[in-house]
Design an enzyme around this catalytic site. Structure first.
Site, PDB file in Angstrom:
ATOM      1  N   ASP A 136       0.837  -1.203   0.000  1.00  0.00           N
ATOM      2  CA  ASP A 136       0.000   0.000   0.000  1.00  0.00           C
ATOM      3  C   ASP A 136       0.873   1.256   0.000  1.00  0.00           C
ATOM      4  O   ASP A 136       2.087   1.217   0.288  1.00  0.00           O
ATOM      5  CB  ASP A 136      -0.888  -0.042   1.259  1.00  0.00           C
ATOM      6  CG  ASP A 136      -2.206   0.678   1.080  1.00  0.00           C
ATOM      7  OD1 ASP A 136      -2.326   1.476   0.133  1.00  0.00           O
ATOM      8  OD2 ASP A 136      -3.108   0.460   1.911  1.00  0.00           O
TER       9      ASP A 136
ATOM     10  N   ASP B 104     -10.481   2.127  -3.557  1.00  0.00           N
ATOM     11  CA  ASP B 104     -11.033   1.867  -2.227  1.00  0.00           C
ATOM     12  C   ASP B 104     -12.547   1.875  -2.256  1.00  0.00           C
ATOM     13  O   ASP B 104     -13.187   1.598  -1.249  1.00  0.00           O
ATOM     14  CB  ASP B 104     -10.545   2.932  -1.240  1.00  0.00           C
ATOM     15  CG  ASP B 104      -9.208   2.550  -0.638  1.00  0.00           C
ATOM     16  OD1 ASP B 104      -8.747   1.426  -0.888  1.00  0.00           O
ATOM     17  OD2 ASP B 104      -8.619   3.378   0.077  1.00  0.00           O
TER      18      ASP B 104
HETATM   19  C1  DGJ Z   1      -5.856   1.850   1.863  1.00  0.00           C
HETATM   20  C2  DGJ Z   1      -6.188   0.625   1.076  1.00  0.00           C
HETATM   21  O1  DGJ Z   1      -6.597   0.960  -0.197  1.00  0.00           O
HETATM   22  C3  DGJ Z   1      -7.217  -0.180   1.839  1.00  0.00           C
HETATM   23  O2  DGJ Z   1      -7.631  -1.272   1.067  1.00  0.00           O
HETATM   24  C4  DGJ Z   1      -6.608  -0.618   3.130  1.00  0.00           C
HETATM   25  O3  DGJ Z   1      -5.529  -1.470   2.869  1.00  0.00           O
HETATM   26  C5  DGJ Z   1      -6.156   0.604   3.915  1.00  0.00           C
HETATM   27  N1  DGJ Z   1      -5.305   1.447   3.144  1.00  0.00           N
HETATM   28  C6  DGJ Z   1      -5.426   0.177   5.162  1.00  0.00           C
HETATM   29  O4  DGJ Z   1      -4.895   1.234   5.826  1.00  0.00           O
END
Ligand code: DGJ
Length: 742
Positions: free
Chosen positions: A479, A549
């Site tokens: 991430d 997301d």
């Molecule tokens: C952003 C990601 O896109 C989410 O899927 C998740 O992993 C969060 N970060 C966790 O902090």
């Protein structure tokens, strides 16, 4: 696929079955562009395409030639400041303060295959027969800088990959202040511009506009390729649609700051530039030093946008993605993020994994919150050691339990970031990007580690590699949850600060390279708060990326449809989540959520233990369906049939390589009463094959489905006949069409 060089006319012609790319060495030694488009026959001389005429208010290079003005000549790598007033591809700041350069042809070389680009993602050829590369070396005698222009033509379609390598062969220091990877001067500007734009949770929205005199541009100065603008552009003719017409796609294989622009000049010619964002980039090139630009890829087609996309899909699936997972169906995963967020115990995770196993899931992914003092987003980043209060047996212990259930285990990292509340930051406060005497801004309470420093990258590598060696980890979600600010490296001298953004990216790529080489079986999924780095640079290391997301099925229609313009379905991370959805609070039927997610890597991101018995049965069926058709869905040819950007219905389909199986996804956002009759013409089927429609049990020939169409009318029409399930908003159907083996 061939590369011709005609000595007499000093002309290069790169061609394959689909395209021709022709250029010539101009009178002043620069490279001139003559043609890019559908393949034409080769011949000795195309110099008539170099149209020039005497024009007022123009500057000329030669007193004896009042037609030779670079402003009016289509070029390959235009320089700044001499008779061309359009934006240049290259600018070199020299010791005397001048930024003028004069890159003249020196030599060229034709190679079989394609050379790699050191430290950077790039398309590749596995066999020499797959590609040919032309390297044209230009030299600026005053600065002593050499520029090698690399052109690779692939056999697989209308693809040309380009990049530039600089080498300072002189003794004087030069500063590269602009080094675009690709310049394409086109003879007319009669194109529509299509870009993928958006923001967090609304990525890859298709936006189109007409070109007008002046510059249209997209780019990023955020340190990542960004949610806002994907590093991708299509120029298409006004009447081009998905199925026919000319289109040129431009894609930049890079995950940091970029610029893609098109400049229409006074005489309606068009200059396209693709490369590193010049605003946030300079590179000091001392004598003997080299600099390689990232790669840009162009795809030309005269068969519509869908064909252009399929060419990108094939290239990126087969010759950009690498390693063990490149051709393998991707595991169905359950991710605990939307199920638990930070609020989990080991017991809760194991319960979730057990239920997932019962349903047929293959991989359990533990997301954020397992390490250091992380119980919210305020602490812990940088300390990649399991929190033993939460996970008594550490990651190795949990992985063992998960494996014991018959699932693979995956883990979340955010390697590039630290919280100030972490042991890592306390030990190395100077390892974050921040400008002296200025405050450092945060994003989500986190700071960006200075990945231009090898020691910082090494220290993160050591922590990650330790976990990967000790625990049975089969998947990593990498991430990156903030953009970069105050970009300054304490390790670089003042005259190299302009290199920080790019050196940062090189550090990210170096860590990816190291981990993927050392742990080749681990499946990497890239993520940057969803689609903040959903780009081809990432695909080289991580064959799939979390596209957004936003996990709402309706929103995902647009995001996934937009992403498919450039990226293959096998790369688009997509999950079934809970309703009301956590981003838009919409209630969509469970089957619609799965019907959207199955045109992607497919997985679940919800607490399965909260589902009813009936819902769990449905999940089991969804998984069984996906397992059966996963190869077609992920690796088949993808066709966009109806756009969510243009109406209430979306239709897309995937066709297997042997054309014997096709899966059509039909989606309608709002229900409508007494609806019209609808049908959709399919594509990519074999005209003579006889397909069984699993929904209706009827048989149809391929030509019938492609020319008459598949009937998608709504039988309920507002009054629900007996025995028919009523439709609601957010409805969807999957049509499986299969040739029955006799
Ligand atoms: C952003 C990601 O896109 C989410 O899927 C998740 O992993 C969060 N970060 C966790 O902090």
């Amino acid at each position: 696929m061939q590369i011709f060089y005609h000595e007499g006319s000093r002309t290069f012609h790169l061609c394959n079955d689909s395209i021709s790319y022709i250029m010539t060495i101009l009178r002043n030694g620069h490279l001139g562009q003559l043609y890019f488009g559908k393949r034409i026959q080769d011949k000795e001389d195309f110099s008539y395409l170099l149209e020039t005429c005497e024009r007022p208010m123009t500057s000329y290079l030669y007193e004896n030639d009042r037609t030779f003005s670079l402003e009016h000549i289509r070029q390959e790598y235009p320089v700044f400041g001499t008779t061309d007033y359009r934006q240049p591809a290259v600018e070199i700041l020299q010791e005397n303060g001048s930024r003028i350069s004069d890159f003249q042809y020196q030599s060229h070389e034709i190679r079989e295959g394609k050379p790699g680009l050191r430290g950077l993602p790039a398309t590749y050829a596995e066999e020499n027969e797959e590609a040919k590369t032309l390297i044209v070396t230009l030299y600026d005698a005053v600065s002593g800088v050499r520029a090698e222009l690399l052109y690779t033509i692939f056999a697989l379609g209308g693809v040309l990959a380009r990049s530039v390598r600089f080498f300072n062969a002189g003794g004087k220091t030069a500063y590269i202040t602009r080094a675009m990877s690709l310049c394409l001067d086109l003879p007319d500007c009669d194109y529509e511009w299509l870009q993928l734009s958006g923001c967090w949770a609304r990525e890859c929205q298709i936006q189109t506009r007409n070109l007008a005199p002046g510059i249209s541009s997209i780019g990023s100065m955020r340190g990542n390729s960004s949610h806002e603008q994907n590093p991708f552009l299509v120029l298409k003719r006004k009447h081009t649609d998905e199925r026919q017409g000319e289109a040129i796609g431009f894609s930049f294989l890079y995950s940091g700051n970029f610029r893609i622009q098109a400049e229409v000049d006074a005489h309606e010619t068009l200059r396209v530039l693709v490369g590193l964002d010049p605003e946030t980039f300079t590179w000091k090139l001392a004598g003997g030093e080299a600099f390689q630009t990232p790669e840009a890829v162009m795809v030309y087609t005269d068969q519509g946008c869908n064909h252009m996309s399929q060419t990108f899909h094939r290239l990126y699936q087969k010759r950009l993605a690498r390693g063990y997972w490149r051709d393998r169906p991707r595991p169905i995963l359950i991710n605990n993020w939307e199920a638990t967020y930070f609020d989990f115990t080991e017991e809760r995770l194991v319960e979730l994994a057990k239920k997932a196993k019962e349903c047929g899931v293959e991989l359990f992914v533990l997301d954020d919150g397992w390490f250091g003092a992380r119980s919210s987003d305020k602490a812990g980043l940088g300390d990649w050691v399991a929190n033993r209060k939460r996970l008594a047996g550490g990651i190795a212990g949990l992985a063992e339990k998960i494996e014991g259930l018959g699932l693979k285990f995956g883990l979340w990292f955010e390697p590039e970031m630290v919280n100030k509340d972490s042991d890592f930051y306390r030990a190395h406060p100077d390892w974050i990007l921040s400008t002296p005497e200025r405050s450092a801004s945060h994003g989500r309470y986190q700071y960006v580690l200075d990945f231009s420093r090898k020691e910082a990258v090494d220290a993160i590598y050591v922590q990650m590699a330790k976990i990967l060696r000790e625990a049975k980890v089969s998947y990593i979600k990498w991430d990156m949850n903030r953009s970069i600010t105050e970009c300054y490296s304490a390790a670089l001298p003042p005259d190299r600060q302009g290199e920080t953004y790019h050196r940062y990216m090189l550090g990210v790529y170096a860590l990816y390279e190291r981990l993927t080489s050392e742990f080749p079986d681990v499946l990497f999924e890239s993520c940057a708060s969803g689609g903040g780095r959903f780009d081809p640079g990432m695909l080289y290391y991580a064959p799939q990326g979390w596209a957004s997301d936003n996990s709402d099925a309706v929103e995902r229609l647009k995001i996934q449809y937009g992403a498919s313009m450039c990226y293959p379905v096998s790369s688009i991370g997509s999950h079934v989540s809970v309703t009301p959805n956590h981003q838009v609070f919409r209630n969509t039927p469970l089957h619609t959520r799965a019907n959207v997610a199955c045109f992607g890597t497919f997985g679940y991101e919800l607490d399965l233990n909260q589902l009813t018995k009936e819902e769990l049965e449905e999940v089991k069926e969804q998984i069984a369906f996906f397992k059966r058709y996963r190869r077609v869905l992920q690796f088949g040819s993808f066709y966009r049939l109806k756009s969510p950007f243009e109406g209430n219905e979306t239709v897309w389909m995937a066709v297997s390589e042997d054309q014997k199986t096709a899966i059509v996804g039909w989606y309608r956002v709002l229900n409508c009463v007494n609806a019209s009759y609808t049908r959709v013409r399919l594509q990519g089927l074999h005209p003579a094959y006889r397909y069984r429609n699993a929904r209706t049990g009827r048989y149809h020939y391929g030509d019938e489905l492609m020319h008459v169409g598949l009937l998608t009318s709504d039988e309920t029409a507002g009054q629900v006949p007996d025995g028919v399930e009523p439709y609601t908003d957010y409805e969807s159907r999957i049509y499986v069409l299969e040739v029955e083996e006799t």
